[in-house]
Design an enzyme around this catalytic site. Structure first.
Site, PDB file in Angstrom:
ATOM      1  N   ASP A   1      18.403  24.885  30.735  1.00  0.00           N
ATOM      2  CA  ASP A   1      19.036  24.650  29.452  1.00  0.00           C
ATOM      3  C   ASP A   1      18.499  25.701  28.480  1.00  0.00           C
ATOM      4  OD1 ASP A   1      19.964  21.588  27.694  1.00  0.00           O
ATOM      5  OD2 ASP A   1      20.483  23.686  27.367  1.00  0.00           O
TER       6      ASP A   1
HETATM    7  C1  GLC Z   1      22.333  23.287  24.546  1.00  0.00           C
HETATM    8  C2  GLC Z   1      22.514  21.980  25.283  1.00  0.00           C
HETATM    9  C3  GLC Z   1      23.265  22.114  26.575  1.00  0.00           C
HETATM   10  C4  GLC Z   1      24.322  23.179  26.416  1.00  0.00           C
HETATM   11  C5  GLC Z   1      23.600  24.496  26.273  1.00  0.00           C
HETATM   12  C6  GLC Z   1      24.565  25.665  26.042  1.00  0.00           C
HETATM   13  O1  GLC Z   1      21.051  23.374  24.025  1.00  0.00           O
HETATM   14  O2  GLC Z   1      21.346  21.231  25.539  1.00  0.00           O
HETATM   15  O3  GLC Z   1      23.811  20.832  26.899  1.00  0.00           O
HETATM   16  O4  GLC Z   1      25.174  23.200  27.550  1.00  0.00           O
HETATM   17  O5  GLC Z   1      22.632  24.477  25.240  1.00  0.00           O
HETATM   18  O6  GLC Z   1      25.238  25.477  24.842  1.00  0.00           O
END
Ligand code: GLC
Length: 741
Positions: free
Chosen positions: A281
């Protein structure tokens, strides 16, 4: 002989798939042999575009050059065929011309926005949920997107956590079914089709169990709870063929998920034999330094790649450290190659090596983003997601011949708010296509009906200066519709709240309007269960409208005027007070259960009832349903046998409608204590007035199994209670059966 013939026929049927996989494996191996270490590490990197950011941005002015030199494998937040083509052209200038993957949070629609996932979960309509994801994939893939970071399949029992809006609520069975449906919707018939996007089951794992409901906070739980409650939706997503997984920000029992090899290698890639790839993430690899798990970014890179986190989203830990770690023999090239192979395999499978621009067709994009069929489906899914909480005086459905309606509240006129959180931020698309709640009613009511408007108050703050206008408008009307709730961005990522009561002076406005004596319909817009105790106790007509997407106004009007009879059921328990959280229906009984709020020496609060305000699985209709004639094919089975359950459901009211018939089981005694009830099946059925249908369920071993103290997935002999309910508390029919050795 027959067996051999059958096996040979099956082999022939699957031959194309096997041969495609072998073919891709060969191509991947050939390509890897040509790649330098830097080019391999390049594939493990993902950066965000600057169009919209969904995390703390790391500025990298050299991004474009790095793409041209093969130092980047994927980007996110690049929207539309124009920009994706531009970046892909840069990648085609690299030595090996390895195409970029474009990922995006297409969580509940791309341009056509569907209800937030928690609202869709309230529909309990798996076909509708799959179709919603399918439309999202059609629009996203037509706009250059190869990969959505969805479905979010995190179970959560804590409405203070802002990201409950993004999931399917508190129940493992419902959440697992929805995870399966959403992956199928996103990935369509097969990856490589031009209208399919890779799904990404996230966030592995237990992100929704953050202590205090505070986003990104620690998670500490038994591995039995992990296997019993939080892992099954991920396994269900994998069973549906999820191409990728995303790990989570939280530490689990002291080890950050991103660096957790038990989760990513032992379970996902080991026991479950997952062949796709894992993306971290946003920045979560580098954040292991902040966790205090890595002494620096270099150690974080070592821990993450070793633990099975294949692609680094936005932390630069891999880009800055992996080459050195390989040269120091701290990370084997085999580990790098495994991660690269997993990523390249998907790029071949999507057909990007054959045609890097196959998803960048302007004509297809234009057609897909302006398809009236998508709008129609969005309106249907939105109507199905609405939950009718109260309709005591049968004020609903409204007559289209009403003379004057006062439509009051801060949610009535704005458009964008109806998207809720995690809508795709399409800069070059104006929002006029979003149907506001006001427009929905305008289009619905008869030409002789007058609609009056007053904002009444803001969502937040203590300004009551708008009350008088609202009261004046109410006094001129035959009925008041009041649309209130929390702001669209009070739920979502990094939107945890300690206080989930109706914000501001909205409940005061309700009290003032109640004094007018006019019938009042309350619409509550939110991305989570809210607390509105006084309103729930004193107002006879309440509709939970969540955030319903670009067709919100039409869907709300369809329900209010009875063109759609509401059928939603709550996917999360609604507490009376934050003090009850975590509160969920499938809890253990304890040694001192508080029956009927007996509090003395019982597991109960002395200052509040244990019961929820509205229970899991609750929602009413404009009609009524009678349950009868429960039959079990047997009352004693062994674990290899099944029980056929049947019952009658009759529409005993005045409107055609749908009912979600819920099957709960209770395993009365176990080697570990078992929940007082667990959802084990459900069927959503449409019934015309007076119609009776026979509803059938099958009880088999899968519905009786659980994880024991040794984490063995087993059944144990003993008594089971079977409950058929219209909600987890409204149990209509019961019976018992016995499981024998
Ligand atoms: C964010 C979220 C994740 C998302 C990613 C890209 O922090 O936690 O769910 O897909 O970053 O946007």
């Amino acid at each position: 002989m027959k067996n051999y013939i059958l096996k040979f026929i099956l082999f022939l049927c699957f031959l194309p798939v096997f041969s495609q996989q072998n073919d891709i494996d060969i191509k991947v191996d050939e390509l890897i042999k040509k790649m330098t270490l830097d080019e391999k590490i390049g594939q493990l990197n993902q950066y965000s575009g600057d169009n919209t950011v969904t995390g703390p941005i790391t500025i990298n002015p050299n991004k474009q050059n790095e793409i041209k030199s093969g130092q980047l494998g994927s980007m996110l937040n690049i929207l539309g065929v124009k920009y994706t083509r531009q970046y892909q052209e840069l990648a085609m200038q690299s030595r090996l011309k390895i195409p970029l993957l474009f990922g995006q949070d297409v969580v509940h629609g791309y341009k056509t926005t569907f209800p937030i996932p928690l609202a869709e979960a309230a529909s309990w309509d798996l076909n509708a949920i799959e179709l919603s994801a399918r439309i999202a994939a059609v629009e996203a893939s037509a706009s250059g997107i190869h990969w959505t970071f969805a479905p979010m399949v995190d179970i959560s029992r804590d409405p203070r956590w802002g990201r409950v809006m993004e999931g399917a609520g508190e129940d493992t069975y419902l959440g697992s079914k929805i995870a399966f449906a959403r992956v199928k919707g996103f990935q369509g018939k097969k990856l490589g089709d031009v209208d399919a996007v890779m799904a990404c089951a996230k966030h592995l794992v237990a992100y929704g169990a953050a202590v205090g409901g505070r986003d990104y906070n620690s998670v500490d739980m038994s591995y039995r709870m992990l296997w019993e409650t939080y892992l099954p939706p991920f396994k269900s997503a994998l069973d549906a063929g999820a191409a990728t997984f995303m790990n989570s920000f939280n530490d689990l029992n002291g080890i950050p998920a991103t660096g957790n090899s038990y989760l990513q290698r032992d379970i996902l890639k080991g026991k479950w034999n997952f062949k796709g790839f894992v993306v971290s993430d946003w920045g979560s690899i580098g954040e292991m330094v902040a966790h205090g798990y890595s002494k620096d970014s270099k150690e974080a890179a070592l821990q993450a790649i070793t633990a099975g986190s294949d692609m680094d989203m936005e932390s630069n830990a891999y880009r800055n450290n992996l080459a050195e770690l390989v040269k120091e023999n701290k990370v084997s090239i085999e580990l790098i190659d495994d991660a690269v192979r997993r990523i390249l395999y998907k790029k071949f499978e999507l057909g990007l090596f054959d045609d890097p621009y196959k998803f960048s067709n302007p004509k297809r994009q234009k057609a897909a983003l302006n398809n009236p069929e998508h709008t129609k489906i969005a309106r249907d899914v939105a109507s199905k997601s609405i939950v009718l909480l109260k309709n005591e005086n049968n004020v609903l459905p409204l007559s289209k011949e009403l003379k004057t309606i006062a439509f009051i509240g801060p949610m009535v006129k704005p458009k964008r708010i109806n998207h809720g959180f995690w809508a795709v931020d399409l800069k070059d698309v104006d929002s006029t296509y979003i149907v506001s709640q006001w427009e929905g009613l305008e289009r619905k009511v008869g030409k002789n009906t007058k609609l009056l408007y007053a904002k009444g108050c803001n969502i937040e703050g203590d300004d009551k200066s708008g009350f008088q206008e609202a009261i004046a408008v109410a006094n001129k009307s035959d009925i008041v519709i009041l649309s209130i709730g929390e702001a669209w961005n009070m739920s979502g990522e990094a939107k945890s709240k300690s206080n989930i009561h109706l914000p501001g002076v909205q409940e005061d406005l309700i009290k003032e309007l109640q004094k007018t004596g006019k019938p009042i319909v309350i619409l509550i817009n939110a991305g989570r269960p809210l607390i509105f105790d006084w309103t729930a106790d004193n107002m006879p007509t309440i509709v939970y409208t969540w955030w319903l997407g670009s067709e919100a106004g039409n869907a709300i009007a369809d329900v209010l005027f009875g063109d759609y009879n509401p059928s939603g059921k709550l996917p999360m328990t609604f507490p009376r007070d934050e003090g009850q959280i975590p509160i969920y229906y499938n809890h253990f009984n304890t040694g001192r259960p508080s029956i009927n709020d007996d509090k003395n020496y019982k597991s109960a609060y002395i200052d509040l009832s244990n019961s929820p305000k509205f229970p899991f699985g609750y929602g009413i209709s404009y009609t009524t349903f009678q349950y009868s004639n429960l039959k079990l094919s047997s009352h004693k089975i062994n674990s290899l046998e099944i029980i056929e359950v049947s019952l009658n459901v009759t529409n005993s009211g005045k409107y055609a409608g749908e009912e979600v018939v819920q099957l709960y089981l209770r395993d009365k005694v176990g080697s570990v204590v078992r929940p007082i009830k667990e959802l084990k099946d459900f069927i959503k059925v449409h019934l015309n007035v007076g119609e009776t249908k026979i509803i059938k369920f099958t009880i088999d071993k899968s519905k009786l199994s659980f994880y024991n103290d040794n984490l063995d997935y087993i059944t144990e002999p003993g008594e089971f209670e079977l409950m058929i309910g219209a909600s987890s508390e409204d149990i209509r029919l019961k019976d018992n059966f016995e499981l024998v050795e």
